[in-house]
Design a protein around this motif. Sequence first.
Motif, PDB file in Angstrom:
ATOM      1  N   GLY A 183      53.788  54.018  46.947  1.00  0.00           N
ATOM      2  CA  GLY A 183      54.918  54.937  47.056  1.00  0.00           C
ATOM      3  C   GLY A 183      54.497  56.397  47.176  1.00  0.00           C
TER       4      GLY A 183
ATOM      5  N   SER B 160      59.930  49.273  46.228  1.00  0.00           N
ATOM      6  CA  SER B 160      60.408  50.506  45.602  1.00  0.00           C
ATOM      7  C   SER B 160      61.436  50.214  44.513  1.00  0.00           C
ATOM      8  CB  SER B 160      61.025  51.421  46.657  1.00  0.00           C
ATOM      9  OG  SER B 160      62.242  50.865  47.110  1.00  0.00           O
TER      10      SER B 160
ATOM     11  N   ARG C  12      60.800  55.449  47.084  1.00  0.00           N
ATOM     12  CA  ARG C  12      59.359  55.252  47.321  1.00  0.00           C
ATOM     13  C   ARG C  12      58.601  54.726  46.100  1.00  0.00           C
ATOM     14  NH1 ARG C  12      56.062  56.609  51.732  1.00  0.00           N
ATOM     15  NH2 ARG C  12      54.863  58.087  50.503  1.00  0.00           N
TER      16      ARG C  12
ATOM     17  N   THR D  99      56.992  52.904  42.900  1.00  0.00           N
ATOM     18  CA  THR D  99      56.765  51.477  42.671  1.00  0.00           C
ATOM     19  C   THR D  99      56.366  51.194  41.220  1.00  0.00           C
ATOM     20  OG1 THR D  99      54.392  51.571  43.137  1.00  0.00           O
ATOM     21  CG2 THR D  99      55.868  51.269  45.029  1.00  0.00           C
TER      22      THR D  99
END
Lengths: 159, 286
Positions: B28, B72, B104, B106
């Motif tokens: 991300g 995400s 984005r 994670t």
Amino acid sequence: MSMIHVTTNVNGDDVEFLCDPRETLLDVLRDKLALTGTKEGCGTGDCGACSVTVDDRLVCSCLMLGAEAEGKSVTTVEGIADGENLHPLQEKFIEYAALQCGICTPGILVATKALLEKNPDPTETQVRYWLAGNLCRCTGYDKIIRAVMDTAADMRKAS
Amino acid sequence: MQYHTPGSFDDAVELAANAEGITRFLAGGTDVLVQLRADIVTPDILIDVKKIAGVRDITREDGGWRIGVAVSGAEMSEHPLLQKEWPGVVEAMDLIGSTQVQGRATLVGNLCNGSPAADSVPAMIAAGAWVSVIGPDGTRKVPVEDIPTGPGQTSLAKGELINAVHLPERGANGGDAYLRFIPRTEMDIAVVGCAVNLRLDGDKISEARVVLGAVAPTVLLVEDAAAAIIGSTLDEAALEILAAAASAACNPIDDKRGTIKFRTHVAGVLAKRAAKIAYERAGASV
């Protein structure tokens, strides 16, 4: 330093650029593609001024590398209006004077457009949480929220 | 800085194992790019794992879930079944950052960043999650609690990376919850975080895991706190022992966001509240 060749789509147009691997999508949009509507505020993902959508997902363009845009579809504030016809959100922001200095406005327009596509009937609380990552230091949130709520109501009537 | 987009985990491992200089993996990027921009860490080699097949997938696995390294937070929140089975894990991840960051950020990034205040990590540990670590010597399963070793530090060796988080089968009568204290309503780092995962047998708790964040150099799995509520119906007496055990486990820093005394007290309060939510969720799942 070798440059990376990237092919992507921005606001419906296929574009190509060469970028340094350290350059962010924000750097590329502003400096290579001359799309200066997207603003740099903090550069660390806190302020949301650089908001764009990538494959319809709202992100901070300062927290993504230009090289990561390969094969993606990017929409910036320049892609919101239909030619000379402003998006209903843009019309309402003008009507409500939902901005003062305007530097946060492109990010807020991109973010709220993404919200209304996902949820056409948000509550005020949902709008406020959705925009928690879009900072306005002129403290103009009240007009922004009212403009978004009114746009959502109009767009529901129109559809 | 070299930027690589390997097409397989084997290629990613080979790149990392043979790399000279600072190596970072990019999923991300919500921590890696901030560190890069702020000149805190400038990698010599950046390995973007998002071109590897399956990294964005949430899939069923042995009755539980496999969450790919690049999934995400937004994708987790939009997954109704994952949310239904592991609401505590999903709500913990969802607390991280803004809508934009959720697009984005994670689970694996939150884990490997190594922050003691990482929101998703207590919830993963409470859930009994494990990660698959790929490296030059093959793949190994590691419980999430064995990854962080200190602030910004992990047990991963050179050339190793995590390719997925695995959540166990939820099973009957289970519930989990995560709460954090921050001085405002959104966009902040946990002053204290607490995750509770438990299972009921009738109205009695038969299994429990209690995990605290931001009160020690690593996230803490507090066995005494779990023992305090196992066998109980989460009555007032059990809740008091739970709170005392949670507070006793704390070894926090003293800073502008919270004093030692405050964090220690709040850990007990959050443990009680999170346990009540988990208990309700477990009961509702009957």
